[in-house]
Design a protein around this motif. Structure first.
Motif, PDB file in Angstrom:
ATOM      1  N   ASP A  56       8.622  73.429  85.391  1.00  0.00           N
ATOM      2  CA  ASP A  56       8.733  74.336  86.416  1.00  0.00           C
ATOM      3  C   ASP A  56       8.898  73.732  87.889  1.00  0.00           C
ATOM      4  O   ASP A  56       9.489  74.304  88.845  1.00  0.00           O
ATOM      5  N   ILE A  57       8.374  72.709  88.111  1.00  0.00           N
ATOM      6  CA  ILE A  57       8.547  71.985  89.376  1.00  0.00           C
ATOM      7  C   ILE A  57       9.982  71.499  89.444  1.00  0.00           C
ATOM      8  O   ILE A  57      10.320  71.469  90.444  1.00  0.00           O
ATOM      9  N   ALA A  58      10.380  70.944  88.380  1.00  0.00           N
ATOM     10  CA  ALA A  58      11.778  70.463  88.321  1.00  0.00           C
ATOM     11  C   ALA A  58      12.702  71.626  88.597  1.00  0.00           C
ATOM     12  O   ALA A  58      13.775  71.402  89.451  1.00  0.00           O
ATOM     13  N   GLN A  59      12.396  72.791  88.003  1.00  0.00           N
ATOM     14  CA  GLN A  59      13.226  73.688  88.370  1.00  0.00           C
ATOM     15  C   GLN A  59      13.347  74.320  89.701  1.00  0.00           C
ATOM     16  O   GLN A  59      14.385  74.588  90.275  1.00  0.00           O
ATOM     17  N   ALA A  60      12.073  74.216  90.421  1.00  0.00           N
ATOM     18  CA  ALA A  60      12.187  74.457  91.700  1.00  0.00           C
ATOM     19  C   ALA A  60      12.958  73.625  92.522  1.00  0.00           C
ATOM     20  O   ALA A  60      13.593  74.043  93.572  1.00  0.00           O
ATOM     21  N   TYR A  61      12.673  72.059  92.334  1.00  0.00           N
ATOM     22  CA  TYR A  61      13.614  71.273  93.031  1.00  0.00           C
ATOM     23  C   TYR A  61      14.972  71.533  92.664  1.00  0.00           C
ATOM     24  O   TYR A  61      15.866  71.323  93.767  1.00  0.00           O
ATOM     25  N   ARG A  62      15.506  71.688  91.691  1.00  0.00           N
ATOM     26  CA  ARG A  62      16.884  72.123  91.407  1.00  0.00           C
ATOM     27  C   ARG A  62      17.425  73.144  92.244  1.00  0.00           C
ATOM     28  O   ARG A  62      18.540  72.896  92.598  1.00  0.00           O
ATOM     29  N   GLU A  63      16.555  74.215  92.418  1.00  0.00           N
ATOM     30  CA  GLU A  63      17.185  75.377  93.165  1.00  0.00           C
ATOM     31  C   GLU A  63      17.135  75.046  94.523  1.00  0.00           C
ATOM     32  O   GLU A  63      17.775  75.485  95.385  1.00  0.00           O
ATOM     33  N   ASP A  95      14.840  65.261  85.728  1.00  0.00           N
ATOM     34  CA  ASP A  95      14.933  66.645  85.476  1.00  0.00           C
ATOM     35  C   ASP A  95      15.372  67.331  86.954  1.00  0.00           C
ATOM     36  O   ASP A  95      16.012  68.273  87.020  1.00  0.00           O
ATOM     37  N   CYS A  96      14.801  67.189  87.861  1.00  0.00           N
ATOM     38  CA  CYS A  96      14.951  67.596  89.295  1.00  0.00           C
ATOM     39  C   CYS A  96      16.373  67.311  89.760  1.00  0.00           C
ATOM     40  O   CYS A  96      16.881  68.289  90.470  1.00  0.00           O
ATOM     41  N   LEU A  97      16.752  66.176  89.240  1.00  0.00           N
ATOM     42  CA  LEU A  97      18.449  65.916  89.727  1.00  0.00           C
ATOM     43  C   LEU A  97      19.407  66.188  88.563  1.00  0.00           C
ATOM     44  O   LEU A  97      20.568  65.868  89.083  1.00  0.00           O
ATOM     45  N   ARG A  98      18.906  66.845  87.667  1.00  0.00           N
ATOM     46  CA  ARG A  98      19.839  67.046  86.639  1.00  0.00           C
ATOM     47  C   ARG A  98      21.238  67.782  87.051  1.00  0.00           C
ATOM     48  O   ARG A  98      22.219  67.467  86.639  1.00  0.00           O
ATOM     49  N   ASP A  99      21.101  68.655  87.918  1.00  0.00           N
ATOM     50  CA  ASP A  99      22.398  69.459  88.352  1.00  0.00           C
ATOM     51  C   ASP A  99      22.929  69.187  89.605  1.00  0.00           C
ATOM     52  O   ASP A  99      23.579  69.940  90.171  1.00  0.00           O
ATOM     53  N   ARG A 100      22.427  67.970  90.285  1.00  0.00           N
ATOM     54  CA  ARG A 100      23.017  67.612  91.492  1.00  0.00           C
ATOM     55  C   ARG A 100      24.433  67.220  91.812  1.00  0.00           C
ATOM     56  O   ARG A 100      24.952  66.762  90.748  1.00  0.00           O
ATOM     57  N   PRO A 101      25.071  67.803  92.924  1.00  0.00           N
ATOM     58  CA  PRO A 101      26.418  67.664  92.865  1.00  0.00           C
ATOM     59  C   PRO A 101      26.885  66.072  93.033  1.00  0.00           C
ATOM     60  O   PRO A 101      25.855  65.419  93.595  1.00  0.00           O
ATOM     61  N   ALA A 102      27.897  65.739  92.400  1.00  0.00           N
ATOM     62  CA  ALA A 102      28.368  64.382  92.621  1.00  0.00           C
ATOM     63  C   ALA A 102      28.400  63.796  93.927  1.00  0.00           C
ATOM     64  O   ALA A 102      28.257  62.618  94.123  1.00  0.00           O
ATOM     65  N   ASP A 103      28.763  64.604  94.758  1.00  0.00           N
ATOM     66  CA  ASP A 103      28.821  64.039  96.190  1.00  0.00           C
ATOM     67  C   ASP A 103      27.703  64.268  96.968  1.00  0.00           C
ATOM     68  O   ASP A 103      27.823  63.945  98.347  1.00  0.00           O
TER      69      ASP A 103
END
Length: 392
Positions: free
Chosen positions: A179-186, A238-246
């Motif tokens: 859940d922490i990782a989900q918050a960071y992704r958001e 997990d926090c950075l899983r969906d971060r944009p490439a740029d």
């Protein structure tokens, strides 16, 4: 290959807060000054701070963390499910954690912290206001290089262990960190939508895994430090899983930067270097290298070809300026070691993977280090001058 930061001349993030800002924050916290009055003083200080960084040649400008009390403010104080405890029983702190042990020698009375007592959920932004507040003092051309410094996701977990969360809410660390990782992704997604392309995690805790005192204390307490380090690495990914490439993501490790330049741990990066450089999905590492307590450059031999290291060779704790020629020598020493590392490359190729910065911020807490605002300007200019002499 990323075209945005890091730049050759970098700084960690926090800058010396002016006296009128500190005074106004004290008045605000005591109920004397209003939020609007505090914001006005913060804005004035940040506008000046932007000019200082710009004049010094710093591209990845920050707001100096002038809207915070401590460098780690922002996430857990805004995360639903966290409860602020103003009086914390000593047994809830893990004494093997270097900064906990240091503070325990002073006085536990009045210690405060955040504990997870409910389901964790991001219901409001963490750093949006700070990023937007910085943007208004910079040009559109500068917005892509502005840097937001962010609290480490394992911040309260390491110091509290099994007391970090209510086990009726989360049955284990995996569920808690999910859940922490989900918050960071958001949060990262929203920061990106606002134009942020450069974030930096501030994480002294990973450096603590280099400290023999903590490793010994964990083993004596029956804590599997290798497994815990792996948990933290997985949490970052997990926090950075969906971060944009740029979007550039940096990771800053240090050994403590409290009042009067107090540090909390010692030990080179050797123990964690392989995992640090090869398993955490970040682009660059801000590493403390201003004193012998950080060890040698030897761990840099594990730096892969697709990542950057920012050498923290200049002290943010002392006003004295370092010798330019000695700084340049150390940069080339690091480049030669990287070039001859696990993945062979030329010295020139290795140099392209190196930047320079102060070893830490100038004010990880509101009071800051024993340097003046002029000292800060001098240090930042020194960073840029050395960078220009090496890479231009």
């Amino acid at each position: 290959m990323k075209t945005n930061p890091p730049y050759r001349a970098e700084h960690i993030g926090s800058l010396k807060r002016p006296a009128d800002l500190l005074k106004k924050r004290t008045e605000f916290e005591s109920g004397v000054a209003s939020s609007a009055e505090l914001t006005a003083i913060e804005d004035k200080a940040i506008e000046h701070n932007v000019k200082v960084q710009r004049n010094a040649g710093i591209k990845a400008m920050t707001d100096g963390e002038f809207r915070r009390h401590m460098f780690f403010d922002g996430v857990f104080d805004n995360l639903e499910g966290m409860t602020h405890l103003t009086e914390v029983p000593p047994h809830m702190f893990k004494m093997y954690v270097p900064d906990v042990a240091a503070f325990a020698k002073l006085d536990f009375h009045g210690a405060d912290t955040y504990i997870c007592t409910g389901k964790l959920k991001r219901t409001k932004p963490f750093y949006k206001a700070q990023f937007e507040g910085l943007k208004k003092f910079t040009t559109p051309e500068e917005h892509g290089s502005l840097k937001v410094t962010i609290c480490a996701p394992e911040w309260f977990h390491l110091r509290h262990g099994e007391y970090a969360y209510d086990h009726k809410v989360y049955k284990n660390d995996a569920a808690y960190f999910a859940d922490i990782a989900q918050a960071y992704r958001e949060e990262i997604k929203e920061l990106y939508s606002l134009g942020c392309r450069n974030i930096q995690f501030d994480d002294p805790l990973l450096a603590y895994f280099c400290a023999e005192s903590m490793i010994k204390g964990m083993e004596e307490s029956g804590v599997d430090h290798e497994a815990l380090l792996n948990t933290y690495i997985q949490t970052y990914n997990d926090c950075l899983r969906d971060r944009p490439a740029d979007m550039t993501v940096g990771l800053h490790l240090c050994r403590g930067n409290f009042k009067d330049g107090r540090h909390f741990s010692e030990g080179g990066y050797d123990r964690i270097a392989v995992k640090l450089f090869n398993e955490i999905d970040v682009d660059c590492y801000y590493l403390e290298y201003d004193t012998e307590r950080a060890g040698t450059f030897e761990p840099l031999k594990f730096l892969p070809k697709n990542k950057t290291v920012i050498l923290g060779l200049i002290s943010s704790k002392l006003p004295q300026l370092e010798d330019r020629e000695e700084l340049k020598k150390r940069i080339f020493d690091a480049a030669k070691l990287i070039a001859d590392g696990e993945q062979k490359r030329t010295v020139n190729e290795a140099l392209k993977q190196i930047c320079i910065s102060p070893q830490c911020g100038f004010a990880s807490h509101s009071e800051g280090n024993a340097v003046t605002e002029q000292d800060v300007e001098n240090k930042l200019k020194l960073v840029s001058e050395v960078a220009q002499s090496v890479w231009c």
